[in-house]
Design an enzyme around this catalytic site. Structure first.
Site, PDB file in Angstrom:
ATOM      1  N   GLU A  21       0.832  -1.215   0.000  1.00 30.82           N
ATOM      2  CA  GLU A  21       0.000   0.000   0.000  1.00 30.82           C
ATOM      3  C   GLU A  21       0.861   1.257   0.000  1.00 30.82           C
ATOM      4  OE1 GLU A  21      -2.804   1.354  -0.220  1.00 30.82           O
ATOM      5  OE2 GLU A  21      -4.405  -0.099   0.118  1.00 30.82           O
ATOM      6  N   ASN A 151     -10.385   5.306   2.437  1.00 29.64           N
ATOM      7  CA  ASN A 151      -9.459   5.056   1.343  1.00 29.64           C
ATOM      8  C   ASN A 151      -9.509   6.204   0.340  1.00 29.64           C
ATOM      9  OD1 ASN A 151      -7.526   3.071   0.584  1.00 29.64           O
ATOM     10  ND2 ASN A 151      -9.054   1.470   0.952  1.00 29.64           N
ATOM     11  N   ASP A 201     -10.189   1.633  -4.284  1.00 31.91           N
ATOM     12  CA  ASP A 201      -9.163   1.619  -3.230  1.00 31.91           C
ATOM     13  C   ASP A 201      -8.336   2.903  -3.317  1.00 31.91           C
ATOM     14  OD1 ASP A 201      -7.199   0.771  -1.319  1.00 31.91           O
ATOM     15  OD2 ASP A 201      -7.496  -1.306  -1.880  1.00 31.91           O
TER      16      ASP A 201
END
Length: 295
Positions: A21, A151, A201
């Site tokens: 991430e 997100n 996302d």
């Protein structure tokens, strides 16, 4: 609408990230930083030399990452936001959502130097999370609540528009922000996938003010024009692209983190790049990441 085939996607660094991430290109160092949230590790890659370094952290989760002044960074461990000095010293700044089964997740610095970061429910179903704005003096201001998985935080180049996603509600919002004081003065649905169950996302903004967003469990990245129209789809060779940023000397390399999380053994065997850092060249141009400004 243009479609970029998965054959254009390359491996920038082969890895086995459980939940890669938050890729960030540091224009000063000309290196890429990113996290593995669930095998809590901070990664650093110099694409020019191939040098890769990794630092493990003794925490359950790493949740967010941002550049800051004096070659420092902000990094989240569980529900604590920390100041990471250039020498590697880690100093806690603040804690949010105390007592909740939450963790800090996606975050980004706005053009005025404030850090926006969200929390999420560790069970991925309860609306326990919030979106916070962290000001230069280290104070946290809750801006939006009733969030399951925060997100997709990104900002227009002028700072007047923000984007924010609740992945498990399958909705992204466009926020109107007062650049002077950071107040949210408007909020509207930007993209609604509640009927299809798609999971938007992590996201980033390009030099034209368009939003690029990864779709977890969706094997794709999309580029939205400011009016919400999708004008580009990038097909990915993995099920779980998670987040993205533009980097390289001219910000023309799109870097994408990926995850092995939730994949079966058969899927993992079919996706050798799952958990790796990926790159796509020449499909857009980004801008430098903003840095958090300490008072």
């Amino acid at each position: 609408m243009r479609t970029i085939a998965r054959s254009a996607v390359e491996s920038a660094h082969r890895s086995l990230d459980q939940l890669g991430e938050t890729p960030l290109w540091c224009d000063k160092e000309r290196v890429l930083w990113w996290l593995d949230i669930e095998k809590p590790t901070l990664h650093r890659l110099d694409p020019a030399t191939g040098q890769h370094d990794a630092r493990a952290f003794e925490t359950q989760f790493l949740g967010s990452l941002a550049l800051a002044g004096h070659d420092e960074k902000l990094i989240a461990t569980d529900l604590t936001l920390n100041r990471l000095a250039a020498d590697g010293t880690l100093d806690p700044m603040l804690e949010v959502d105390a007592g909740l089964d939450n963790r800090l997740n996606d975050g980004r610095v706005d053009p005025s130097g404030r850090f926006w970061v969200g929390t999420m429910d560790n069970q991925l179903r309860r609306p326990n999370g919030k979106l916070y704005r962290i000001d230069a003096d280290g104070t946290a201001h809750a801006m939006i609540d009733d969030i399951i998985v925060s997100n997709g935080i990104a900002f227009s180049p002028d700072g007047g528009t923000g984007y924010f996603t609740d992945t498990r509600r399958h909705i992204s919002w466009r926020l109107t922000i007062d650049p002077d004081d950071g107040a949210i003065i408007g909020r509207e649905v930007f993209a609604d996938y509640s009927r299809t169950g798609d999971r938007p996302d992590g996201a980033t903004i390009d030099a034209e003010g368009c939003l690029w967003q990864a779709f977890f469990a969706g094997s794709r990245i999309v580029r939205y024009a400011p009016d919400g129209r999708i004008d580009t789809v990038v097909e990915m060779p993995v099920t779980n692209p998670t987040c993205l940023c533009f980097g390289g000397p001219d910000f023309r390399t799109l870097y994408v983190t990926t995850a092995r999380k939730f994949l079966s053994d058969n899927q993992l065997a079919a996706e050798p790049l799952a958990g790796s850092l990926l790159a796509v060249e020449g499909i857009g141009q980004g801008v430098a990441e903003h840095r958090f400004v300490f008072s």
